[in-house]
Motif scaffolding. Structure first.
Motif, PDB file in Angstrom:
ATOM      1  N   UNK A   1      48.405  43.374  45.016  1.00 32.99           N
ATOM      2  CA  UNK A   1      48.441  44.837  45.107  1.00 32.99           C
ATOM      3  C   UNK A   1      48.489  45.472  43.719  1.00 32.99           C
ATOM      4  N   UNK A   2      49.293  44.890  42.821  1.00 36.18           N
ATOM      5  CA  UNK A   2      49.381  45.445  41.469  1.00 36.18           C
ATOM      6  C   UNK A   2      48.049  45.291  40.739  1.00 36.18           C
ATOM      7  N   UNK A   3      47.382  44.160  40.922  1.00 30.62           N
ATOM      8  CA  UNK A   3      46.094  43.967  40.269  1.00 30.62           C
ATOM      9  C   UNK A   3      45.070  44.980  40.797  1.00 30.62           C
ATOM     10  N   UNK A   4      45.122  45.292  42.087  1.00 33.32           N
ATOM     11  CA  UNK A   4      44.249  46.326  42.639  1.00 33.32           C
ATOM     12  C   UNK A   4      44.539  47.659  41.969  1.00 33.32           C
ATOM     13  N   UNK A   5      45.808  47.970  41.793  1.00 32.39           N
ATOM     14  CA  UNK A   5      46.206  49.221  41.133  1.00 32.39           C
ATOM     15  C   UNK A   5      45.668  49.267  39.700  1.00 32.39           C
ATOM     16  N   UNK A   6      45.829  48.171  38.965  1.00 36.83           N
ATOM     17  CA  UNK A   6      45.373  48.131  37.574  1.00 36.83           C
ATOM     18  C   UNK A   6      43.851  48.224  37.494  1.00 36.83           C
ATOM     19  N   UNK A   7      43.149  47.473  38.351  1.00 38.48           N
ATOM     20  CA  UNK A   7      41.689  47.453  38.296  1.00 38.48           C
ATOM     21  C   UNK A   7      41.089  48.794  38.729  1.00 38.48           C
ATOM     22  N   UNK A   8      41.780  49.498  39.629  1.00 37.39           N
ATOM     23  CA  UNK A   8      41.270  50.797  40.073  1.00 37.39           C
ATOM     24  C   UNK A   8      41.285  51.818  38.943  1.00 37.39           C
ATOM     25  N   UNK A   9      42.097  51.580  37.921  1.00 31.91           N
ATOM     26  CA  UNK A   9      42.153  52.483  36.778  1.00 31.91           C
ATOM     27  C   UNK A   9      41.264  52.050  35.629  1.00 31.91           C
ATOM     28  N   UNK A  10      40.464  51.015  35.843  1.00 33.07           N
ATOM     29  CA  UNK A  10      39.589  50.496  34.803  1.00 33.07           C
ATOM     30  C   UNK A  10      38.132  50.574  35.260  1.00 33.07           C
ATOM     31  N   UNK A  11      37.223  50.313  34.334  1.00 34.53           N
ATOM     32  CA  UNK A  11      35.816  50.174  34.687  1.00 34.53           C
ATOM     33  C   UNK A  11      35.543  48.710  35.052  1.00 34.53           C
TER      34      UNK A  11
END
Length: 328
Positions: free
Chosen positions: A159-169
């Motif tokens: 879930x945290x990785x999804x959060x981080x990746x959603x804020x990146x390209x």
């Protein structure tokens, strides 16, 4: 231009947050998934410390003849309510996971990386529910109970990785700190996971098994607790080392704040751990300690994701001399 998510009706905004999502609402759902998965981890510990682990003695039914709690001569009604309440929370966690999947699928343009990460949630939650049945059927065997907690930790990481990746390209990973510092961050994360495993061994050896009929690990509780403390010292030492390295290399402030936040949570967790040890492990402090361990894990994940970023795939970014040196 007015966006769909600017609609004044809160219900419409809620529906659009996953049916016509923006990058911001995608991150919002991802963070919600972190929160609910952390929450059910803590409530699961609440089930254990209140001796409600077999409040619903069967699975998937609560009792042999009912899916919902009914009076049972051998089960305390309060214990049954606590255990059944924790089971109901699974549906909330699943609903948030499904919302993440819908948001990832409906994003325009669709990002395959987010879709894959989002699907880990409902799949993992269903697997976790099945494992919960194994926990009940093994009469709260400490191995199955501990694995239940570790699976939740894995879901929190996804879930945290999804959060981080959603804020990146979606471009290649770009380090924002020296590669050895990033490696130190990964070592730190591995050490934190080892700390969680050691904590599971302590929980499976000590009191608060979830039910008086539950078995325990045949280990020396003093030795296991000391080993857990030793691993905690290693984690704190690695955190200090990472903070120092980030400071002397003038790393981005976000990474330094993440490392400082991790250290703060670790120190508070240490205070709770030693207090519960010297007070003979009261149930309330055990619950606080589980909350602390969950926060330490999330803070460690935050540290690791703060040490890199991703640029747009088509962007040709001219890095400053400082960034170029950091990438070496």
């Amino acid at each position: 231009m007015k966006l769909p998510t600017d609609n004044p009706n809160p219900l419409v905004r809620f529906l659009l947050s996953f049916w016509a999502p923006s990058a911001r609402s995608m991150r919002g759902w991802a963070m919600a998934s972190v929160v609910v998965n952390a929450g059910i981890t803590v409530t699961g510990a609440g089930v254990r410390v209140t001796a409600s682990g077999l409040g619903c003695p069967t699975w998937p039914r609560c009792t042999p003849d009912s899916f919902v709690p009914v009076l049972h001569p051998e089960v305390d009604p309060l214990n049954m309510a606590v255990e059944f309440g924790n089971r109901l929370l699974t549906f909330l966690v699943l609903a948030v996971g499904v919302a993440c999947v819908l948001a990832a699928l409906r994003m325009a343009p669709r990002r395959t990386s987010l879709v894959r990460l989002a699907w880990l949630q409902p799949v993992g939650i269903l697997a976790q529910a099945l494992w919960g049945g194994l926990v009940v059927n093994t009469m709260l065997n400490p191995f199955t109970v501990g694995t239940h907690y570790l699976i939740s930790s894995g879901l929190i990481a996804a879930c945290w990785l999804l959060y981080a990746r959603a804020g990146e390209a979606d471009g290649p990973v770009r380090r924002v700190a020296h590669r050895d510092i990033r490696r130190l961050g990964h070592v730190l994360l591995a050490a934190v996971f080892a700390l969680l495993v050691a904590g599971v061994a302590v929980s499976g050896t000590g009191p608060h098994s979830g039910d008086e009929m539950a078995s325990r690990f045949d280990l020396d509780i003093e030795a296991v607790a000391r080993f857990h403390a030793d691993v905690a010292y290693v984690v704190v030492g690695l955190t200090f080392a990472l903070m120092f390295a980030l400071r002397v290399t003038n790393a981005p402030s976000a990474a330094r704040r993440a490392a400082l936040g991790l250290l703060g949570v670790e120190l508070l967790q240490g205070v709770i751990g030693y207090t519960q040890y010297f007070l003979a492990v009261p149930a309330a402090l055990v619950l606080l300690h589980v909350i602390g361990s969950t926060l330490v894990w999330i803070a460690a994940l935050r540290v690791v994701t703060s040490l890199r970023t991703r640029d747009p795939e088509s962007a040709s970014v001219a890095h400053s001399p400082t960034e170029a040196a950091a990438a070496v």
